[in-house]
Design an enzyme around this catalytic site. Sequence first.
Site, short mmCIF file in Angstrom:
data_model
loop_
_atom_site.label_atom_id
_atom_site.label_comp_id
_atom_site.label_asym_id
_atom_site.label_seq_id
_atom_site.Cartn_x
_atom_site.Cartn_y
_atom_site.Cartn_z
N LYS B 266 -15.63 12.53 -10.46
CA LYS B 266 -15.62 11.09 -10.69
C LYS B 266 -17.05 10.58 -10.83
O LYS B 266 -17.97 11.08 -10.16
CB LYS B 266 -14.96 10.36 -9.53
CG LYS B 266 -13.49 10.72 -9.31
CD LYS B 266 -12.56 9.94 -10.23
CE LYS B 266 -11.11 10.26 -9.90
NZ LYS B 266 -10.17 9.71 -10.87
N ASP B 397 -9.06 12.88 7.51
CA ASP B 397 -8.78 12.09 6.32
C ASP B 397 -7.29 12.10 6.02
O ASP B 397 -6.67 13.17 5.98
CB ASP B 397 -9.57 12.71 5.16
CG ASP B 397 -9.62 11.84 3.93
OD1 ASP B 397 -10.34 10.83 3.96
OD2 ASP B 397 -8.94 12.19 2.94
N ASN B 398 -6.72 10.90 5.81
CA ASN B 398 -5.33 10.80 5.32
C ASN B 398 -4.33 11.72 6.01
O ASN B 398 -3.56 12.44 5.34
CB ASN B 398 -5.30 11.16 3.83
CG ASN B 398 -5.42 9.92 2.96
OD1 ASN B 398 -5.01 8.84 3.34
ND2 ASN B 398 -5.97 10.11 1.77
N GLU B 426 -7.32 8.99 10.36
CA GLU B 426 -7.46 7.92 9.38
C GLU B 426 -6.06 7.56 8.88
O GLU B 426 -5.70 7.75 7.73
CB GLU B 426 -8.35 8.36 8.20
CG GLU B 426 -8.76 7.20 7.31
CD GLU B 426 -8.80 7.53 5.81
OE1 GLU B 426 -9.39 6.77 5.07
OE2 GLU B 426 -8.21 8.55 5.39
N LYS B 538 -19.69 6.47 -2.45
CA LYS B 538 -18.72 7.54 -2.67
C LYS B 538 -19.01 8.31 -3.96
O LYS B 538 -18.67 9.48 -4.07
CB LYS B 538 -17.30 6.96 -2.75
CG LYS B 538 -16.76 6.48 -1.41
CD LYS B 538 -15.27 6.21 -1.44
CE LYS B 538 -14.94 4.89 -2.12
NZ LYS B 538 -13.52 4.51 -1.92
N TYR B 539 -19.61 7.60 -4.95
CA TYR B 539 -19.72 8.22 -6.26
C TYR B 539 -21.15 8.35 -6.77
O TYR B 539 -21.37 8.80 -7.87
CB TYR B 539 -18.92 7.39 -7.29
CG TYR B 539 -17.50 7.15 -6.87
CD1 TYR B 539 -16.58 8.21 -6.85
CD2 TYR B 539 -17.08 5.88 -6.48
CE1 TYR B 539 -15.27 7.98 -6.46
CE2 TYR B 539 -15.77 5.66 -6.10
CZ TYR B 539 -14.86 6.70 -6.08
OH TYR B 539 -13.59 6.48 -5.69
#
Lengths: 678, 678
Positions: B266, B397-398, B426, B538-539
């Site tokens: 990304k 995470d998740n 999370e 993040k990117y």
Amino acid sequence: MSIEQERIVIESLSPQVDGGRYDVKAVVGDRIEVGADIWKDGHELLKAAVLWRKLDAAEQVPRAGPSQTDLARSGWREERMSTCYEANDRWSASFAVDELGPHAYTVVAWTDVFGSWRSELEKKAAAGQGVGSELREGLAIVDAAFGRARGRDREALGRFVRAIREAPDEHRAVAAALDDRLAALMDRHDARADLRRYDHEIPIWVDRERARYGSWYEIFPRSQGTVAGRSATFREAEARLPEIAAMGFDVLYLTPIHPIGRAHRKGKNGSEHAEPGEPGSPWAIGGPEGGHEAVHPELGTIGDFDHFRTAAARLGLEIALDFAINCSPDHPWVREHPAWFSHRPDGTIKYAENPPKKYQDIYPINFETPQRDGLYQALLGVLRFWIGHGVKIFRVDNPHTKPVSFWKWLIDSVHRDHPEVLFLAEAFTRPKRMHRLAKVGFTQSYTYFTWRNARSELEEYSRELFLTDVRLFLRPNFFANTPDILHRVLQEGGRPAFLQRLVLAATLSPSYGIYSGFELCENRALGPGSEEYLDSEKYQYKIWDWHRAGNIIAEVARINRIRREHRALQTGSGLRVLESTNPEIIAYAKATADLADVLVVAVNLDPFQVQEGTIRVPAELYGGAEQGEYAVTDLLAGERYRWRGERNYVRLDPHKLPAHVLEVERPGSVVVDAAPRR
Amino acid sequence: MSIEQERIVIESLSPQVDGGRYDVKAVVGDRIEVGADIWKDGHELLKAAVLWRKLDAAEQVPRAGPSQTDLARSGWREERMSTCYEANDRWSASFAVDELGPHAYTVVAWTDVFGSWRSELEKKAAAGQGVGSELREGLAIVDAAFGRARGRDREALGRFVRAIREAPDEHRAVAAALDDRLAALMDRHDARADLRRYDHEIPIWVDRERARYGSWYEIFPRSQGTVAGRSATFREAEARLPEIAAMGFDVLYLTPIHPIGRAHRKGKNGSEHAEPGEPGSPWAIGGPEGGHEAVHPELGTIGDFDHFRTAAARLGLEIALDFAINCSPDHPWVREHPAWFSHRPDGTIKYAENPPKKYQDIYPINFETPQRDGLYQALLGVLRFWIGHGVKIFRVDNPHTKPVSFWKWLIDSVHRDHPEVLFLAEAFTRPKRMHRLAKVGFTQSYTYFTWRNARSELEEYSRELFLTDVRLFLRPNFFANTPDILHRVLQEGGRPAFLQRLVLAATLSPSYGIYSGFELCENRALGPGSEEYLDSEKYQYKIWDWHRAGNIIAEVARINRIRREHRALQTGSGLRVLESTNPEIIAYAKATADLADVLVVAVNLDPFQVQEGTIRVPAELYGGAEQGEYAVTDLLAGERYRWRGERNYVRLDPHKLPAHVLEVERPGSVVVDAAPRR
């Protein structure tokens, strides 16, 4: 695969009592509304169903859930559950029970493979994404169902397989895949992937309607005559039945009818020694004439009892008998089974005590007896004897002084052959003990109602009984008085207090009762601070003027008729406590779930002064807009009022009628300026 | 005896989670307050005790209660329980846990034979009744204890037997029987008649203190440098540690530090394709350089990580690593274990999707893989690898998109060898899933805090988390922002809103955190209605001016110091929501159980306007009479106020300080006209 993996979670089933350890109580015709939290990690869709069945009479409710084969074999019925986004993983369904006895339900859920795929396909197609790979996945799912189906469904599924596979373009393939008829076919031939069952079955006990709803009247049979100084007979007492029935009662509860002991017999007003000719307490059971399976000769024979019961039944009155597990020193069991009683070091049998009080006319049973099996069977035998004589309701004396595990055994044993039998627990004990007795099987329980008199007490207690999970296992029976409890409010408040307490008991609780004399406003206490009646029937022969001045017989009859005509009063859970501006006026509504029957009750709790105030009825209850007009009819006084909006004025004169029982009329007939909501 | 009979009931133990199915959570040093309903039918007295023990590390908590032999063998410790009349059959006791790892407790009760007899004797003697028979009964009881005792107790019991038996009159026999020393001896040699045990053991998991209390700071390690256009290294990031430590944080949480995939990487602001030189999302884990056990070469080597962790530890900062179970298409596992991933009909691996959204840079794991054992062991291996490098906290995470049973297995497996390891879930998912993840073992959970902004929302949510049974299994960590959540309140409210949310998070919850940039009041969103940051780390590579104008670094440091100095802020259950006359001002107290440390917090929730009003502090919290005077000191602003009585005025200017954190001073030092209560 050595590591087990669970993805579908099913938990927090409702209704349930202590995780399914005790029965949820219902009556025939009830619809059981089942809820469950059901979810799976990730984004796949689920399907779920309630499984339920009637258990065989002798079948113990299994604790572990059914296996797949069990499901097919043992007559489970299925209701699909549903949910929605707002329900936050809560699913629901309902089923109706229409047979007496034990039932069980559990919940299953599985991955909705086709539905999950269909939902993704729909979103991607709508977003204009290519779905060639998705269509190939879906074809495999549909093809598998085609393999499982037979007959016309198989043909139809085959057509869909071809329509998707051979579609001239992706658009038409998607249209075929999203066809609602395909979804219906796929649901019928769902392989139920990842099928998961809740790990318990939740037991439900289904009683007849009288378990929940009924008006009780308690009498000492020996006091139902007209000749002073001796016991009335059953034949004489029969003459009283028509006027009891005319008051609209459903259950006629008789204090013990057995022979009474001579030794240490209690005298008038509970004195330690009876004078010659005094009859003794009916709870000092047993004499030379017999014990728990005998009829007191002064009342007549077992044939006379049968005749009395039959006569009552013809008038719509069901007989409830007292079941008191204690023995007078003259009870045959004392001689035949000395090991059932506790002995002192000097060899004599221990009488009942609550030190320093002594009850020398009663020997309690020693449940620690090494001959427990024989004792249990004998007590069960007593119940079976009376069931054989048509008695299907037992009012159980002081159950909290016997082991709860005994009651569970006894009630289960009776229910195995006679699921129609009802048990009322005289559980005047601490809350947790009262609750446990209800959980192990008592159909109904006496409550603290007589001691809840202030508005806040009544509101809080009613909420606890009728609106919390307590309602699932404990059915209250609101007795307004008993031979042991003449509350100060009645002693001091006189007739207005009797009317208040009558209306409260009869409209708050679907089961309620009065002990005879209440309708005569009998309120003479043994002494200051005592809840005992003066010259109590417990210890002496008595005759009554059943029509004496100041009675409230007409009001009792009217309230019982209202109860019969209004389903809203026949269940507890339709209670709504209403706002009231006057702390002496309690107000509440009772309504059926469909709001087809709505009553508003307002009671002046002050037996001395007129009280007035405003009460608030939420608009949903009169089915109108907030400022709409509607009519309410006072079913007690017969008057009709036009009310407007949620807040309306009430004025209650204790010396006329301290209560309104208002029927709220439906909007179609009365609403003037408000749009009907239904 | 064929019919079983139970007379002592033990039920409704607290604390417990779902009937003992899941652990109650505690930290070392906690005192566990145990309650139970205990009663027996009838009138005999009971005794009861809590049994508890530390379980062996590998020991599964047994579901069935201990047998009598177990009790002796396996190191159970015992605390006697007590009750009183008002407690209505509720008994209580407490014990302190001081070791990490699994514990269990249960409850036993037995008939107090001697005490029951003694109580009856006392009443009868007081009423002047003859007690000859009673004394003979009691002698038998004492004589039996004499038979069981040894040594000096045996001699002492023997003396009492003679004193009662040979007393010259009943009066002196009774006096000996009622001697308190005899009661103590009888208690020590109690045969524990009818001993009954609760039928389950309730498991407790004991963590280290950081499980409950800690201040977290989240960083992207690659953004901790000073050179634009490239990643910072761990060596460079080390330079940031002193100023992070100076802000008073306890835990430094690093977003993933592993190699990042190339395929479908990304780009800036989450665009579908990265430009050359763009670094990609750290959550797209895995590249040719390795997967979950590798360090991104741009950050350095595993040795550099070790150095960084050690440097942080020296400054009192514990490292938390991100554990994200997903793989970039370049992750070694994709090649080595294709069966761990889901495949499309065309043979390609499925990337993550939430239709119509696609996350082509991430392959989720297929937990339905037939190679599940290998997958599970590999994931456990990742955690063991990092534990081997000194990491004892994982932010997961998740977790809600993986099977809860997997998490139970994973956390249990880690805890068997490393009970000190903590897991933060999370779990931004629906409430029931969040709760279950907490129940199966997650130490802490993210919450809905960022989305609770109105006073009523904050009050209701805090009550649920800290004052209901939820507190037994779920420990919230109130993050004020995350890389995914920049709430509208911060976007629009600016610096005052950052201060409000900081104070709320840090004083409501014993664990809280901020994602770096919060202290700079960074509030530029990707676009209208988005909670994403503009130019998110993040990117992209990013460097920050860590001291830019308008920052709240001093306030963060001050609140973290207050948290360290005040035990009241280190637990959740000492919360009391306070009355406040202004709906924009939320007020609450945090207090230790002994009220030795009491803080009152008032926050203006309006970031734009001055708000003023009156808040009510119950007199018990300032230890004075209702009209007493006392001093409160604002630990944020340093100001001291003299307050009088329960209701006092507050005025909060969002552009200065939108909150008070008031230390309530003890009455001894300040009360002027009120009598101290203690």
